[in-house]
Design an enzyme around this catalytic site. Structure first.
Site, PDB file in Angstrom:
ATOM      1  N   GLU A 190       0.808  -1.223   0.000  1.00  0.00           N
ATOM      2  CA  GLU A 190       0.000   0.000   0.000  1.00  0.00           C
ATOM      3  C   GLU A 190       0.844   1.278   0.000  1.00  0.00           C
ATOM      4  O   GLU A 190       0.384   2.336   0.437  1.00  0.00           O
ATOM      5  CB  GLU A 190      -0.937   0.001   1.205  1.00  0.00           C
ATOM      6  CG  GLU A 190      -1.911  -1.163   1.206  1.00  0.00           C
ATOM      7  CD  GLU A 190      -2.991  -0.991   2.259  1.00  0.00           C
ATOM      8  OE1 GLU A 190      -4.098  -0.606   1.873  1.00  0.00           O
ATOM      9  OE2 GLU A 190      -2.709  -1.236   3.445  1.00  0.00           O
ATOM     10  N   HIS A 224      -0.025   5.345   7.757  1.00  0.00           N
ATOM     11  CA  HIS A 224      -1.206   4.524   7.455  1.00  0.00           C
ATOM     12  C   HIS A 224      -1.302   3.467   8.542  1.00  0.00           C
ATOM     13  O   HIS A 224      -0.309   2.811   8.851  1.00  0.00           O
ATOM     14  CB  HIS A 224      -1.100   3.851   6.087  1.00  0.00           C
ATOM     15  CG  HIS A 224      -2.110   2.751   5.911  1.00  0.00           C
ATOM     16  ND1 HIS A 224      -3.464   2.972   6.064  1.00  0.00           N
ATOM     17  CD2 HIS A 224      -1.971   1.431   5.661  1.00  0.00           C
ATOM     18  CE1 HIS A 224      -4.108   1.820   5.891  1.00  0.00           C
ATOM     19  NE2 HIS A 224      -3.225   0.874   5.647  1.00  0.00           N
ATOM     20  N   HIS A 276      -4.144   0.682  11.043  1.00  0.00           N
ATOM     21  CA  HIS A 276      -5.409  -0.021  11.235  1.00  0.00           C
ATOM     22  C   HIS A 276      -5.849   0.196  12.686  1.00  0.00           C
ATOM     23  O   HIS A 276      -6.397  -0.705  13.320  1.00  0.00           O
ATOM     24  CB  HIS A 276      -5.258  -1.514  10.918  1.00  0.00           C
ATOM     25  CG  HIS A 276      -4.639  -1.797   9.583  1.00  0.00           C
ATOM     26  ND1 HIS A 276      -3.973  -2.965   9.304  1.00  0.00           N
ATOM     27  CD2 HIS A 276      -4.571  -1.052   8.450  1.00  0.00           C
ATOM     28  CE1 HIS A 276      -3.516  -2.934   8.039  1.00  0.00           C
ATOM     29  NE2 HIS A 276      -3.865  -1.774   7.508  1.00  0.00           N
ATOM     30  N   HIS A 283     -11.129  -0.661   7.111  1.00  0.00           N
ATOM     31  CA  HIS A 283      -9.688  -0.859   6.938  1.00  0.00           C
ATOM     32  C   HIS A 283      -8.858  -0.116   8.004  1.00  0.00           C
ATOM     33  O   HIS A 283      -8.143  -0.738   8.763  1.00  0.00           O
ATOM     34  CB  HIS A 283      -9.319  -0.403   5.517  1.00  0.00           C
ATOM     35  CG  HIS A 283      -7.891  -0.607   5.147  1.00  0.00           C
ATOM     36  ND1 HIS A 283      -7.466  -0.691   3.841  1.00  0.00           N
ATOM     37  CD2 HIS A 283      -6.761  -0.734   5.884  1.00  0.00           C
ATOM     38  CE1 HIS A 283      -6.158  -0.875   3.804  1.00  0.00           C
ATOM     39  NE2 HIS A 283      -5.710  -0.900   5.031  1.00  0.00           N
TER      40      HIS A 283
HETATM   41 MN    MN Z   1      -3.622  -1.193   5.361  1.00  0.00          MN
END
Ligand code: MN
Length: 269
Positions: A110, A129, A131, A200
């Site tokens: 990603e 980024h 979760h 996500h």
């Molecule tokens: Mn991810």
């Protein structure tokens, strides 16, 4: 002996093929923007460890830093758990998220999240980024994530939610694994510091590593506290826009304090 001769020829052929492959890679790989101050690399390593220590990332998630010498490059670890990152794992990428010098190291699937945000947000110097578990409910329900207390005042003005199914026009595996999906996420983020990713996680941006770590930690804490406040029943009073603006201006100036603390706690391990 024929077998030796054949073996030697195969060996030479292999060497030439390897040489040509190296040359091709050298031609297609983007140029490096040059070496980076070791202290900045150490801060990037620290950011990885802190985010793990604070429960914002686990085996997954990543943090990147825009290259200090070239806005068209960024730095991020190879594909490993953030808690395990060391200086030798840090790789350089161009904004297409192509590695400058992969040397066999694998990249996060990603990574396009990072490249595409840096492309459209010149103010952004660091991207996370994650979760982050407490934010997930706010990406999948009708309850908007809102600033509940002064530490998360940067959430004032709204937190957009990226729906990858809408962006892709069809069901996906939920991963931002293409430049097009990265661009769509960057578009949803707009000029905001945080966007949720439905089903996500989240993406968080800032003008420095300490700020993006601060925002990531307090987005997680705010989400947890907001769910608790909502569970108590009755109306919840959030910071109004003026309070959020004022609190962000003052609390935002104190970021170095928790950064130094978190760094001290996270680094010796
Ligand atoms: Mn991810």
């Amino acid at each position: 002996m024929p077998s030796t001769s054949l073996g030697r020829r195969a060996f030479l052929g292999g060497s030439i093929a390897a040489l040509l492959a190296t040359r091709a890679a050298a031609q297609t790989a983007p140029a490096s923007a040059g070496p980076v101050d070791r202290a900045l690399i150490d801060d990037l390593v620290a950011a990885n460890r802190i985010l793990a220590d604070q429960g914002v990332v686990d085996g997954y998630g990543h943090v990147s830093l825009r290259h200090p010498a070239d806005p068209q490059r960024y730095l991020m670890s190879r594909s490993i758990a953030p808690e395990l990152v060391t200086a030798g794992d840090v790789m350089e990428y161009d904004l297409d998220s192509t590695a400058v010098d992969a040397r066999g190291r694998t990249s996060y699937l990603e990574r396009f999240i990072h490249g595409e945000i840096y492309r459209v947000r010149p103010d952004v110097k660091a991207v996370v980024h994650n979760h982050s578990p407490s934010v997930i409910p706010f990406g999948v329900s009708t309850a908007p994530l809102r600033p509940l207390y002064h530490m998360s005042a940067f959430l004032g003005g709204g937190v957009p939610v990226f729906d990858i199914k809408v962006a892709a026009g069809q069901p996906t595996d939920m991963l931002v694994r293409t430049p097009a999906l990265g661009r769509a996420l960057a578009q949803t983020l707009g000029d905001r510091p945080v966007a949720l990713m439905r089903g996500h996680g989240a993406v968080v941006v800032g003008d420095s590593l300490p700020r993006v770590v601060f925002r990531s930690v307090y987005t997680e804490v705010n989400a947890r506290l907001q769910a608790q406040a909502m569970a108590l029943g009755g109306p919840v009073t959030y910071l109004d826009d003026e309070e959020a603006r004022r609190a962000d201006a003052s609390v935002g100036g104190t970021v170095p304090r928790p950064w130094e603390l978190w760094k001290k706690k996270a680094l010796p391990r």
